[in-house]
Design a protein around this motif. Structure first.
Motif, PDB file in Angstrom:
ATOM      1  N   GLY A 157       0.810  -1.201   0.000  1.00  0.00           N
ATOM      2  CA  GLY A 157       0.000   0.000   0.000  1.00  0.00           C
ATOM      3  C   GLY A 157       0.846   1.254   0.000  1.00  0.00           C
ATOM      4  N   ARG A 158       1.933   1.223   0.738  1.00  0.00           N
ATOM      5  CA  ARG A 158       2.803   2.395   0.856  1.00  0.00           C
ATOM      6  C   ARG A 158       3.654   2.611  -0.385  1.00  0.00           C
ATOM      7  NH1 ARG A 158       8.071   2.317   2.754  1.00  0.00           N
ATOM      8  NH2 ARG A 158       7.772   0.216   3.601  1.00  0.00           N
ATOM      9  N   VAL A 159       4.211   1.533  -0.936  1.00  0.00           N
ATOM     10  CA  VAL A 159       5.194   1.649  -2.012  1.00  0.00           C
ATOM     11  C   VAL A 159       4.585   1.468  -3.400  1.00  0.00           C
ATOM     12  CG1 VAL A 159       7.310   0.599  -2.939  1.00  0.00           C
ATOM     13  CG2 VAL A 159       7.055   0.922  -0.481  1.00  0.00           C
ATOM     14  N   ARG A 160       3.553   0.611  -3.518  1.00  0.00           N
ATOM     15  CA  ARG A 160       3.004   0.309  -4.833  1.00  0.00           C
ATOM     16  C   ARG A 160       1.575   0.813  -5.009  1.00  0.00           C
ATOM     17  NH1 ARG A 160       4.854   0.709  -7.991  1.00  0.00           N
ATOM     18  NH2 ARG A 160       4.211  -0.859  -9.495  1.00  0.00           N
ATOM     19  N   ALA A 161       1.057   1.555  -4.021  1.00  0.00           N
ATOM     20  CA  ALA A 161      -0.318   2.070  -4.070  1.00  0.00           C
ATOM     21  C   ALA A 161      -1.317   0.957  -4.307  1.00  0.00           C
ATOM     22  CB  ALA A 161      -0.447   3.154  -5.139  1.00  0.00           C
ATOM     23  N   ALA A 162      -1.048  -0.210  -3.711  1.00  0.00           N
ATOM     24  CA  ALA A 162      -1.947  -1.358  -3.868  1.00  0.00           C
ATOM     25  C   ALA A 162      -3.094  -1.265  -2.868  1.00  0.00           C
ATOM     26  CB  ALA A 162      -1.179  -2.660  -3.649  1.00  0.00           C
ATOM     27  N   ASN A 163      -4.220  -1.852  -3.260  1.00  0.00           N
ATOM     28  CA  ASN A 163      -5.369  -1.983  -2.362  1.00  0.00           C
ATOM     29  C   ASN A 163      -5.341  -3.423  -1.852  1.00  0.00           C
ATOM     30  OD1 ASN A 163      -7.833  -2.126  -1.108  1.00  0.00           O
ATOM     31  ND2 ASN A 163      -8.986  -1.201  -2.786  1.00  0.00           N
ATOM     32  N   ALA A 164      -4.493  -3.679  -0.875  1.00  0.00           N
ATOM     33  CA  ALA A 164      -4.146  -5.051  -0.496  1.00  0.00           C
ATOM     34  C   ALA A 164      -4.420  -5.282   0.982  1.00  0.00           C
ATOM     35  CB  ALA A 164      -2.668  -5.325  -0.799  1.00  0.00           C
ATOM     36  N   SER A 165      -5.544  -5.897   1.288  1.00  0.00           N
ATOM     37  CA  SER A 165      -5.802  -6.293   2.670  1.00  0.00           C
ATOM     38  C   SER A 165      -5.100  -7.627   2.933  1.00  0.00           C
ATOM     39  CB  SER A 165      -7.294  -6.438   2.913  1.00  0.00           C
ATOM     40  OG  SER A 165      -7.861  -7.394   2.037  1.00  0.00           O
ATOM     41  N   PRO A 166      -4.641  -7.866   4.166  1.00  0.00           N
ATOM     42  CA  PRO A 166      -3.883  -9.095   4.445  1.00  0.00           C
ATOM     43  C   PRO A 166      -4.612 -10.368   4.054  1.00  0.00           C
ATOM     44  CG  PRO A 166      -3.725  -7.561   6.290  1.00  0.00           C
ATOM     45  CD  PRO A 166      -4.732  -6.991   5.350  1.00  0.00           C
ATOM     46  N   ASP A 167      -5.933 -10.402   4.195  1.00  0.00           N
ATOM     47  CA  ASP A 167      -6.665 -11.630   3.903  1.00  0.00           C
ATOM     48  C   ASP A 167      -6.714 -11.955   2.418  1.00  0.00           C
ATOM     49  OD1 ASP A 167      -8.413  -9.247   3.935  1.00  0.00           O
ATOM     50  OD2 ASP A 167      -9.936 -10.656   3.236  1.00  0.00           O
ATOM     51  N   ARG A 168      -6.346 -10.997   1.551  1.00  0.00           N
ATOM     52  CA  ARG A 168      -6.356 -11.245   0.105  1.00  0.00           C
ATOM     53  C   ARG A 168      -4.962 -11.471  -0.454  1.00  0.00           C
ATOM     54  NH1 ARG A 168     -10.762  -7.057  -2.371  1.00  0.00           N
ATOM     55  NH2 ARG A 168      -9.858  -7.822  -4.321  1.00  0.00           N
ATOM     56  N   ILE A 169      -3.984 -11.626   0.427  1.00  0.00           N
ATOM     57  CA  ILE A 169      -2.610 -11.894   0.003  1.00  0.00           C
ATOM     58  C   ILE A 169      -2.303 -13.383   0.181  1.00  0.00           C
ATOM     59  CG2 ILE A 169      -0.170 -11.490   0.544  1.00  0.00           C
ATOM     60  CD1 ILE A 169      -0.911  -8.626   1.280  1.00  0.00           C
ATOM     61  N   VAL A 170      -1.693 -13.976  -0.841  1.00  0.00           N
ATOM     62  CA  VAL A 170      -1.229 -15.358  -0.775  1.00  0.00           C
ATOM     63  C   VAL A 170       0.281 -15.342  -1.015  1.00  0.00           C
ATOM     64  CG1 VAL A 170      -1.354 -17.666  -1.799  1.00  0.00           C
ATOM     65  CG2 VAL A 170      -3.423 -16.252  -1.624  1.00  0.00           C
ATOM     66  N   VAL A 171       1.036 -15.872  -0.074  1.00  0.00           N
ATOM     67  CA  VAL A 171       2.491 -15.957  -0.224  1.00  0.00           C
ATOM     68  C   VAL A 171       2.811 -17.144  -1.129  1.00  0.00           C
ATOM     69  CG1 VAL A 171       4.688 -16.272   0.981  1.00  0.00           C
ATOM     70  CG2 VAL A 171       2.857 -14.930   2.044  1.00  0.00           C
ATOM     71  N   VAL A 172       3.622 -16.894  -2.171  1.00  0.00           N
ATOM     72  CA  VAL A 172       3.905 -17.914  -3.182  1.00  0.00           C
ATOM     73  C   VAL A 172       5.408 -18.069  -3.371  1.00  0.00           C
ATOM     74  CG1 VAL A 172       1.721 -17.605  -4.412  1.00  0.00           C
ATOM     75  CG2 VAL A 172       3.680 -16.178  -5.029  1.00  0.00           C
ATOM     76  N   GLY A 173       5.779 -19.134  -4.071  1.00  0.00           N
ATOM     77  CA  GLY A 173       7.186 -19.400  -4.353  1.00  0.00           C
ATOM     78  C   GLY A 173       7.671 -18.641  -5.566  1.00  0.00           C
ATOM     79  N   GLY A 174       7.616 -17.321  -5.520  1.00  0.00           N
ATOM     80  CA  GLY A 174       8.019 -16.496  -6.646  1.00  0.00           C
ATOM     81  C   GLY A 174       6.869 -16.247  -7.602  1.00  0.00           C
ATOM     82  N   VAL A 175       7.081 -15.296  -8.522  1.00  0.00           N
ATOM     83  CA  VAL A 175       6.046 -14.942  -9.488  1.00  0.00           C
ATOM     84  C   VAL A 175       5.689 -16.134 -10.365  1.00  0.00           C
ATOM     85  CG1 VAL A 175       5.599 -13.540 -11.548  1.00  0.00           C
ATOM     86  CG2 VAL A 175       6.522 -12.464  -9.490  1.00  0.00           C
ATOM     87  N   ALA A 176       6.668 -16.987 -10.680  1.00  0.00           N
ATOM     88  CA  ALA A 176       6.392 -18.143 -11.541  1.00  0.00           C
ATOM     89  C   ALA A 176       5.306 -19.025 -10.940  1.00  0.00           C
ATOM     90  CB  ALA A 176       7.663 -18.952 -11.773  1.00  0.00           C
ATOM     91  N   GLN A 177       5.393 -19.291  -9.626  1.00  0.00           N
ATOM     92  CA  GLN A 177       4.336 -20.098  -9.019  1.00  0.00           C
ATOM     93  C   GLN A 177       3.020 -19.337  -8.996  1.00  0.00           C
ATOM     94  OE1 GLN A 177       4.111 -21.034  -4.730  1.00  0.00           O
ATOM     95  NE2 GLN A 177       3.809 -23.180  -5.313  1.00  0.00           N
ATOM     96  N   GLY A 178       3.083 -18.041  -8.748  1.00  0.00           N
ATOM     97  CA  GLY A 178       1.854 -17.253  -8.755  1.00  0.00           C
ATOM     98  C   GLY A 178       1.146 -17.325 -10.098  1.00  0.00           C
ATOM     99  N   ILE A 179       1.906 -17.193 -11.187  1.00  0.00           N
ATOM    100  CA  ILE A 179       1.311 -17.296 -12.518  1.00  0.00           C
ATOM    101  C   ILE A 179       0.736 -18.687 -12.734  1.00  0.00           C
ATOM    102  CG2 ILE A 179       1.850 -17.342 -14.987  1.00  0.00           C
ATOM    103  CD1 ILE A 179       3.852 -15.085 -14.470  1.00  0.00           C
ATOM    104  N   ALA A 180       1.481 -19.719 -12.341  1.00  0.00           N
ATOM    105  CA  ALA A 180       1.007 -21.092 -12.539  1.00  0.00           C
ATOM    106  C   ALA A 180      -0.316 -21.328 -11.812  1.00  0.00           C
ATOM    107  CB  ALA A 180       2.063 -22.081 -12.060  1.00  0.00           C
ATOM    108  N   LEU A 181      -0.434 -20.816 -10.594  1.00  0.00           N
ATOM    109  CA  LEU A 181      -1.679 -20.999  -9.840  1.00  0.00           C
ATOM    110  C   LEU A 181      -2.846 -20.288 -10.520  1.00  0.00           C
ATOM    111  CD1 LEU A 181      -0.369 -20.478  -6.185  1.00  0.00           C
ATOM    112  CD2 LEU A 181      -0.868 -22.645  -7.317  1.00  0.00           C
ATOM    113  N   VAL A 182      -2.610 -19.070 -11.006  1.00  0.00           N
ATOM    114  CA  VAL A 182      -3.688 -18.332 -11.653  1.00  0.00           C
ATOM    115  C   VAL A 182      -4.108 -19.024 -12.949  1.00  0.00           C
ATOM    116  CG1 VAL A 182      -4.347 -16.142 -12.712  1.00  0.00           C
ATOM    117  CG2 VAL A 182      -3.005 -16.144 -10.611  1.00  0.00           C
ATOM    118  N   VAL A 183      -3.135 -19.509 -13.720  1.00  0.00           N
ATOM    119  CA  VAL A 183      -3.472 -20.189 -14.974  1.00  0.00           C
ATOM    120  C   VAL A 183      -4.264 -21.467 -14.684  1.00  0.00           C
ATOM    121  CG1 VAL A 183      -2.509 -21.397 -16.974  1.00  0.00           C
ATOM    122  CG2 VAL A 183      -1.554 -19.199 -16.263  1.00  0.00           C
TER     123      VAL A 183
END
Length: 463
Positions: A157-183
């Protein structure tokens, strides 16, 4: 042992890494035998004419790798290694990504891993080990430890102006895993097509195809992805790099940002925002992320790969509410959750301000290297167009008329310089101008200057 021969060449840069490599080789070769006591960090630093911190980091790294031991009252000594490490037998496998082993490596997508904040990370890890209850070391929330999700929500929120509540964040093994999960989630929801920028990362396109979803390339111009072409493509999901498009370096314009989020709302679609390189903006403060404009239609993906090191495999996804339960479930099935100690260590790095301090130092370092490359092109090859200089860790260089990118890549390699052509990053390799993409994060300014001089020679030879 009061004296120790470690060769360093300041002209090569990365002196700390040279000290580490020299000591490691001395142990592997047997020149330093098990049990040998090394000089104090202060003594070795004085002998080499370097800061004590460089020697301390080298010792700490080799202790972590198992080559050295360090005990209070006993000093730093060579560890007892398996026999194959203390002989001149077969060497350990080299990094398969470093296929060329050329002295001037301008591979894009790389960061200066010699700058990893070892002392700060070690302190953060020690703090985690000293304070985290035993019960927290078990399998936990697949979305990540709550402390990290809270810290990330504040940071983004401070650095990237994101609207990011803690409950909507998922910690992943890098962007590659994040993309794989979304796909995977898109496939489950019967999406038939995923749009990607064209050109884009060939590795990333391979990752997308491996997850079973056909892709369609959408052209990129000076303002970013062409939203009109996207709207005609039939896709309802798109992967974009708006902060610093890979490989062209274009920053998505305000008008395109508005049109892209409007498209997502119109088709009830999903924007996958790969926020790589966003921390490194040189002409002004980093541009806010797309997710902040439309949190219901944007998955925001980020990681520590460029800021710290890709081997950390530590990233995050900020997920729209309708997709959250599914992404968390897929993460659970993928690996039962990310490594807990690293998450708590990163919390400490964020909350102590060490992460911000490290980023400020790296922006200065990378800006100097970016300037060195841009100035060298102006000196040695002023006829080329250099793009992407406002942000990130790479530059996009359109070659002069008559220069084949493949021929220039080969001629540069003969001169010891590794560069990469843009053709393989396009859906149709012949669809755009002949161009190179150059990463500048790994080399010091003087070596970057010399690398560009050799690239200019290669271009003139080809023409």
């Amino acid at each position: 042992m009061s004296d120790l021969l470690v060769g360093i060449d300041r002209a090569l840069g990365n002196v700390g890494a040279q000290i580490t490599a020299g000591l490691r080789e001395a142990v592997r070769s047997g020149r330093l035998a098990p049990g040998d006591r090394l000089p104090s960090s202060r003594a070795l630093a004085a002998d080499l004419g370097v800061s004590r911190g460089m020697v301390v980091e080298a010792y700490e790294q080799l202790v972590a790798e198992g080559y050295l031991t360090s005990r209070h009252g006993s000093g730093t000594r060579v560890a007892q290694l398996p026999e194959q490490h203390t002989s001149r037998g077969p060497e350990l496998p080299r990094d398969v990504s470093d296929v060329s082993e050329l002295p001037f490596d301008l591979k894009p997508g790389s960061s200066d891993m010699s700058a990893f904040p070892r002392s700060a990370w070690l302190a953060a890890t020690r703090h985690a080990l000293a304070t985290v209850p035993h019960s927290r070391l078990s399998y936990g929330d697949p979305g990540g430890v709550p402390e990290l999700r809270i810290a990330l929500a504040g940071y983004l929120g401070r650095v990237r102006a994101a609207n990011a509540s803690p409950d909507r964040i998922v910690v992943v093994g890098g962007v590659a895993q994040g993309i794989a999960l979304v796909v995977q989630a898109l496939v489950v929801r019967e999406h038939r097509l995923l749009a990607v920028e064209d050109p884009s990362s060939a590795t990333q396109r391979g990752l997308l195809r491996s997850n079973g979803l056909p892709i369609v390339g959408i052209p990129v111009d000076g303002d970013g992805i062409d939203v009109d072409v996207l709207a005609r493509s039939g896709a309802r999901a798109v992967l974009v790099t708006p902060a610093h498009q890979y490989p062209t370096g274009v920053v998505l314009s305000p008008e395109r940002r508005a049109r892209l989020t409007a498209w997502a709302r119109d088709v009830d679609g999903l924007i996958i925002e790969d926020d790589y390189d966003a921390e490194f903006r040189y002409d002004r403060d980093p541009v806010g992320c797309l997710q902040g404009l439309d949190p219901d239609h944007v998955v925001h993906l980020g990681s520590t790969s460029k800021a710290l090191a890709p081997g950390m495999r530590l990233g995050w996804a900020v997920v729209p509410e309708p997709w959250l339960e599914q992404i968390r479930e897929l993460k659970q099935y993928a690996d039962l959750g990310s490594a807990v100690i690293n998450q708590f260590a990163f919390v400490r790095l964020l909350e102590s301000g060490a992460y911000d301090r490290h980023l400020r130092a790296m922006r200065l370092r990378y800006r100097g290297r970016r300037d060195a490359v841009a100035d060298a092109f102006a000196e040695f090859l002023p006829e080329v167009e250099v793009n992407g200089i406002r942000a990130g860790l790479h530059l996009y260089v359109e070659l002069p008329v008559g220069c084949s990118e493949d021929a220039v890549v080969a001629a540069a390699a003969e001169r010891g310089v590794r560069v990469e052509p843009v053709g393989p990053m396009r859906e149709d390799a012949a669809a755009g101008p002949q161009a190179l993409v150059l990463g500048y994060a790994m080399l010091a300014e003087d070596r970057l200057h010399e690398a560009v001089r050799r690239i200019a020679e290669a271009c003139r030879e080809v023409v």
